[in-house]
Design an enzyme around this catalytic site. Structure first.
Site, PDB file in Angstrom:
ATOM      1  N   GLU A  44       0.800  -1.242   0.000  1.00  0.00           N
ATOM      2  CA  GLU A  44       0.000   0.000   0.000  1.00  0.00           C
ATOM      3  C   GLU A  44       0.827   1.285   0.000  1.00  0.00           C
ATOM      4  OE1 GLU A  44      -3.845   0.021   2.318  1.00  0.00           O
ATOM      5  OE2 GLU A  44      -3.000  -1.838   3.086  1.00  0.00           O
ATOM      6  N   THR A  49       0.278   2.302  -8.217  1.00  0.00           N
ATOM      7  CA  THR A  49      -0.322   3.591  -8.608  1.00  0.00           C
ATOM      8  C   THR A  49       0.676   4.392  -9.429  1.00  0.00           C
ATOM      9  OG1 THR A  49      -1.488   3.503  -6.501  1.00  0.00           O
ATOM     10  CG2 THR A  49      -1.568   5.593  -7.684  1.00  0.00           C
ATOM     11  N   ARG A 180      -7.980   0.031  -5.643  1.00  0.00           N
ATOM     12  CA  ARG A 180      -6.945  -0.733  -4.932  1.00  0.00           C
ATOM     13  C   ARG A 180      -7.066  -2.231  -5.151  1.00  0.00           C
ATOM     14  NH1 ARG A 180      -2.301  -2.375  -2.818  1.00  0.00           N
ATOM     15  NH2 ARG A 180      -2.546  -3.608  -0.933  1.00  0.00           N
ATOM     16  N   ASP A 202       7.111  -4.043 -11.128  1.00  0.00           N
ATOM     17  CA  ASP A 202       6.245  -3.850  -9.963  1.00  0.00           C
ATOM     18  C   ASP A 202       6.131  -5.165  -9.206  1.00  0.00           C
ATOM     19  OD1 ASP A 202       4.437  -2.705  -8.203  1.00  0.00           O
ATOM     20  OD2 ASP A 202       2.702  -2.959  -9.519  1.00  0.00           O
ATOM     21  N   GLN A 206       3.561  -6.715   0.354  1.00  0.00           N
ATOM     22  CA  GLN A 206       3.200  -7.359   1.614  1.00  0.00           C
ATOM     23  C   GLN A 206       4.206  -8.464   1.946  1.00  0.00           C
ATOM     24  OE1 GLN A 206      -0.940  -8.507   1.145  1.00  0.00           O
ATOM     25  NE2 GLN A 206      -1.621  -6.376   1.218  1.00  0.00           N
TER      26      GLN A 206
HETATM   27  N1  LIG Z   1      -4.575   9.669  -1.405  1.00  0.00           N
HETATM   28  C1  LIG Z   1      -3.570   8.960  -1.912  1.00  0.00           C
HETATM   29  N2  LIG Z   1      -3.740   7.648  -2.155  1.00  0.00           N
HETATM   30  C2  LIG Z   1      -2.696   6.979  -2.671  1.00  0.00           C
HETATM   31  C3  LIG Z   1      -1.444   7.575  -2.975  1.00  0.00           C
HETATM   32  N3  LIG Z   1      -0.632   6.629  -3.498  1.00  0.00           N
HETATM   33  C4  LIG Z   1      -1.353   5.496  -3.537  1.00  0.00           C
HETATM   34  N4  LIG Z   1      -2.588   5.703  -3.041  1.00  0.00           N
HETATM   35  C5  LIG Z   1      -3.674   4.716  -2.855  1.00  0.00           C
HETATM   36  O1  LIG Z   1      -3.201   3.762  -1.919  1.00  0.00           O
HETATM   37  C6  LIG Z   1      -3.673   2.465  -2.248  1.00  0.00           C
HETATM   38  C7  LIG Z   1      -2.499   1.511  -2.371  1.00  0.00           C
HETATM   39  O2  LIG Z   1      -1.725   1.853  -3.506  1.00  0.00           O
HETATM   40  P1  LIG Z   1      -1.028   0.741  -4.421  1.00  0.00           P
HETATM   41  O3  LIG Z   1      -0.403   1.465  -5.555  1.00  0.00           O
HETATM   42  O4  LIG Z   1      -1.961  -0.359  -4.702  1.00  0.00           O
HETATM   43  O5  LIG Z   1       0.099   0.233  -3.409  1.00  0.00           O
HETATM   44  P2  LIG Z   1       1.232  -0.861  -3.694  1.00  0.00           P
HETATM   45  O6  LIG Z   1       2.506  -0.318  -3.124  1.00  0.00           O
HETATM   46  O7  LIG Z   1       1.236  -1.261  -5.114  1.00  0.00           O
HETATM   47  O8  LIG Z   1       0.730  -2.050  -2.764  1.00  0.00           O
HETATM   48  P3  LIG Z   1       1.073  -3.644  -2.920  1.00  0.00           P
HETATM   49  O9  LIG Z   1       0.731  -4.050  -4.310  1.00  0.00           O
HETATM   50  O10 LIG Z   1       0.230  -4.318  -1.882  1.00  0.00           O
HETATM   51  O11 LIG Z   1       2.515  -3.791  -2.601  1.00  0.00           O
HETATM   52  C8  LIG Z   1      -4.497   2.623  -3.546  1.00  0.00           C
HETATM   53  O12 LIG Z   1      -5.853   2.725  -3.203  1.00  0.00           O
HETATM   54  C9  LIG Z   1      -3.994   3.947  -4.123  1.00  0.00           C
HETATM   55  O13 LIG Z   1      -4.983   4.614  -4.868  1.00  0.00           O
HETATM   56  C10 LIG Z   1      -1.285   8.964  -2.676  1.00  0.00           C
HETATM   57  O14 LIG Z   1      -0.228   9.570  -2.867  1.00  0.00           O
HETATM   58  N5  LIG Z   1      -2.382   9.600  -2.153  1.00  0.00           N
HETATM   59 MG   LIG Z   2       0.889  -3.022  -6.042  1.00  0.00          MG
END
Ligand SMILES: Nc1nc2c(ncn2[C@@H]2O[C@H](COP(=O)(O)OP(=O)(O)OP(=O)(O)O)[C@@H](O)[C@H]2O)c(=O)[nH]1
Ligand SMILES: [Mg+2]
Length: 356
Positions: A44, A49, A180, A202, A206
């Site tokens: 997360e 993103t 997400r 990517d 987790q």
């Molecule tokens: N408000 C806000 N939300 C964010 C930001 N960056 C990511 N998110 C949100 O945070 C959530 C997690 O983002 P991901 O990009 O799925 O995170 P990840 O690092 O890929 O997570 P994993 O795949 O589990 O490792 C999503 O709902 C995104 O939209 C940000 O800068 N601001």
């Molecule tokens: Mg991810």
């Protein structure tokens, strides 16, 4: 060529010119090679993103059909998120403002993920979701969301329920960026940026996903390490005990001090700045990190502290620590930041190649 006809100065000029030609040739060859960028960070933190932004800014942008594919994930994010809130409110014994929301809570709790939800399937949930979200009891629960596990995207989607809840809803790019879905496994995206081939890798952040990381450690040009800067009051989804920021520092420690990455530029993205700005108004970082020396309401002080936490675990401080404060869901912000990052990566890459 017979250089004896030239003066020593002219000979030196020719030598220099040939050297530059050779460098340029090498440079061109090196730029034809792929630039491999590995995205790392806890779950997360915003890795996927960021990749979505690369696609919007430099790749094949999301078509209507592509965006429609996100509809189910968005519905699921809203239903699952609200279900978690309903359950947490009950457990924390926060009274509902409107007793009618008992029934709405039951309606949402009955949701179980079974196949894809269409816009028609979602209709019966729209009013219960909306009424629950407006209940003061649910809002008080949202304020205590660091005591349980709630995704960051729920507030965004609930604020947009009038649009998202319509029949025929087509997700916008911003909706896609807020949706997400945790990453499992390793995903690669090849994107050409001004003639330079970039390969973004990517991975899932987790704990269960991290044992796969080493599979992509070869031939890395640069690592983008993402941190959820607003997570200082949250615990980890995986164990519900460890502080998320502490976990992130520990992961960074294993990466930045790894011998495999001695020659690799590591760039930190202190992400979720938008959420951090809101968080410091409500929660003092000092309650979680008593050693915090500054003013907990001041964004700059909090960011300096975060940077110092990550900097402190670096064993080799002779290398510069590149860092940016980002909001991965904001296309304008990522456009500016990535332009700077791209120059940092390419300059360092060329320097490394020249030394060979
Ligand atoms: N408000 C806000 N939300 C964010 C930001 N960056 C990511 N998110 C949100 O945070 C959530 C997690 O983002 P991901 O990009 O799925 O995170 P990840 O690092 O890929 O997570 P994993 O795949 O589990 O490792 C999503 O709902 C995104 O939209 C940000 O800068 N601001
Ligand atoms: Mg991810």
């Amino acid at each position: 060529m017979a250089t004896c006809f030239y003066s020593p100065d002219e000979q030196e000029a020719i030598r220099r010119s040939r050297q530059i030609d050779k460098q340029l040739q090498q440079e061109r060859r090196s730029l034809k090679q792929e630039i491999k960028i590995l995205l790392l960070g806890a779950g997360e933190s915003g890795k996927s993103t960021f990749i979505k932004q690369m696609r919007i800014l430099h790749g094949s942008d999301y078509s209507e059909a592509d965006r429609l594919d996100f509809r189910h994930t968005i519905y699921h994010n809203m239903l699952k998120g609200t279900k978690i809130l309903v359950e947490a409110r009950r457990r924390l014994q926060i009274p509902l403002q409107n007793s009618k929301n008992q029934e709405n809570g039951k309606a949402i709790s009955s949701y179980h993920r079974e196949g894809e939800l269409s816009d028609e399937d979602f209709q019966p949930y729209v009013t219960p979701l909306d009424e629950l979200w407006k209940d003061a009891g649910i809002q008080s629960t949202v304020k205590r969301s660091n005591e349980f596990q709630l995704g960051d995207s729920l507030t965004y989607f609930m604020k947009n329920i009038q649009r998202v809840g319509l029949l025929g809803y087509l997700p916008s790019r911003e909706d896609v960026l807020h949706s997400r879905k945790a990453t499992r496994g390793i995903h690669e995206y090849n994107i050409d940026i001004r003639g330079v081939p970039f390969r973004f890798v990517d991975v899932g952040g987790q704990r269960s996903q991290r044992q796969k990381w080493f599979q992509c450690f070869d031939e890395v040009t640069s690592i983008l390490f993402l941190i959820s800067s607003s997570a200082y009051d949250q615990t980890l989804l995986e164990d519900r005990v460890t502080n998320r920021l502490v976990e992130s520092v520990n992961i960074f420690d294993t990466i930045v001090n790894n011998r495999c990455f001695r020659q690799v530029s590591i760039i930190l993205f202190f992400n979720k700045t938008d959420l951090l700005i809101d968080k410091i108004k409500e929660k003092s970082i000092k309650d979680y990190f008593p050693e915090f020396p500054g003013n907990p309401r001041k964004l700059g002080d909090v960011q300096d502290f975060l940077v110092s936490m990550f900097n402190s675990v670096r064993q080799d401080k002779t290398q510069e620590m590149y860092r940016h404060f980002t909001t991965a869901t904001d296309t304008g912000n990522i456009k500016v930041v990535f332009n700077i990052v791209k120059d940092t990566i390419l300059t360092k890459h060329i320097q490394d190649i020249m030394q060979i």
